[in-house]
Design a protein around this motif. Sequence first.
Motif, short mmCIF file in Angstrom:
data_model
loop_
_atom_site.label_atom_id
_atom_site.label_comp_id
_atom_site.label_asym_id
_atom_site.label_seq_id
_atom_site.Cartn_x
_atom_site.Cartn_y
_atom_site.Cartn_z
N PRO A 127 31.98 4.24 2.79
CA PRO A 127 32.20 2.88 2.32
C PRO A 127 33.36 2.19 3.02
O PRO A 127 34.33 2.85 3.44
CB PRO A 127 32.51 3.08 0.83
CG PRO A 127 33.15 4.44 0.77
CD PRO A 127 32.38 5.25 1.79
N SER A 128 33.27 0.90 3.14
CA SER A 128 34.43 0.12 3.58
C SER A 128 35.45 0.11 2.45
O SER A 128 35.14 0.46 1.30
CB SER A 128 34.01 -1.32 3.89
OG SER A 128 33.58 -1.97 2.70
N ASP B 50 34.16 -2.14 -0.34
CA ASP B 50 33.07 -1.56 -1.13
C ASP B 50 33.60 -0.46 -2.05
O ASP B 50 33.21 -0.38 -3.23
CB ASP B 50 31.99 -0.99 -0.21
CG ASP B 50 31.18 -2.07 0.48
OD1 ASP B 50 31.22 -3.23 0.02
OD2 ASP B 50 30.52 -1.76 1.49
N TYR B 51 34.48 0.39 -1.53
CA TYR B 51 35.04 1.45 -2.37
C TYR B 51 35.83 0.85 -3.53
O TYR B 51 35.67 1.26 -4.69
CB TYR B 51 35.95 2.37 -1.56
CG TYR B 51 36.68 3.35 -2.45
CD1 TYR B 51 36.02 4.48 -2.93
CD2 TYR B 51 37.99 3.12 -2.87
CE1 TYR B 51 36.66 5.37 -3.78
CE2 TYR B 51 38.64 4.00 -3.73
CZ TYR B 51 37.97 5.11 -4.18
OH TYR B 51 38.59 5.98 -5.05
N ALA C 127 35.53 -2.00 -4.97
CA ALA C 127 34.65 -2.64 -5.95
C ALA C 127 34.08 -1.60 -6.91
O ALA C 127 34.04 -1.83 -8.14
CB ALA C 127 33.52 -3.39 -5.23
N VAL C 128 33.66 -0.45 -6.38
CA VAL C 128 33.12 0.61 -7.23
C VAL C 128 34.21 1.20 -8.12
O VAL C 128 34.03 1.37 -9.33
CB VAL C 128 32.46 1.70 -6.35
CG1 VAL C 128 32.12 2.94 -7.19
CG2 VAL C 128 31.22 1.16 -5.67
#
Length: 289
Positions: free
Chosen positions: A233-234, A237-238, A240-241
């Motif tokens: 993941p970027s 993205d990481y 956000a999760v």
Amino acid sequence: MSNPIVKGFWDKPTGSWQYVFHDPDTMKGAIIDPVLDFDPLAGATSTKNAERLLDYVRETGIDLIWILDTHPHADHFSAAPWLKAQTGAQTAIGEKVTGVQVLWQGIYNLPDDFPKDGSQWDRLFPDGDEFMVGNVPVKVMFSPGHTLASITYVAGNAAFVHDTLMMPDSGSSRADFPGGSSAELYNSISAILALPEDTRVFVGHDYAPNREAACEASVAEHRASNIHWKDAPSEADYRAVRDARDATLALPKLMLAALQINIRGGRLPEPENNGSSYLKLPLNYFESR
């Protein structure tokens, strides 16, 4: 140089992993993240977990020279002072613990003379510090994100990554505690998983989802199957999760008690005039933030 023999000890009530590792050539060894048992309903501490570690050390013939904490824990009390009293081994933690002490001194409204210099430990490790346990080289990696003071101990081919990573089927640890940061956690995980693929990664917690409790996976296994990392993941993205998951989590049930002990290096508050120690809990603090 040697690689260590590692023995893990799981504490089911807190889901915590404690470790003893030693050099098979010299039998010098260290304990990492020992648990002091706490019954919150009775307000009682005990040394059941620490005694397990000490029994193993003595039965195996390990010459214990270090008692190492990776960070001030939010889910259990550290048993480092008790083990030091039994063995004489030195205690240590990362040097950024002083920032945690300042932060939680404010949250608990502790008096101005509360020590905030890390003097509760024998040694404070800076990032990149190195030391030997027998013939096993140990390097300290500053690994913030879960807390602002977290460190990883890379001992030979074993990395003790505390609460940065979980087992691959559980992903990574939360970053929403005071002083935490999902951006810093992303960078810390990136650095850990840049270690050689055969590095053994030992985690600080496992809550055993539908399987036996586990503590070890290789860097290669995390890269391939860790649910928060396998798709490379970027950072965005990481985060956000991680941030979305953290928003659903309650505080650890022992957090407000544990930090009050662990910023003291695992010591109880000084006894009052009746000889008893007391915990001070900030009411409604987190609900107001």
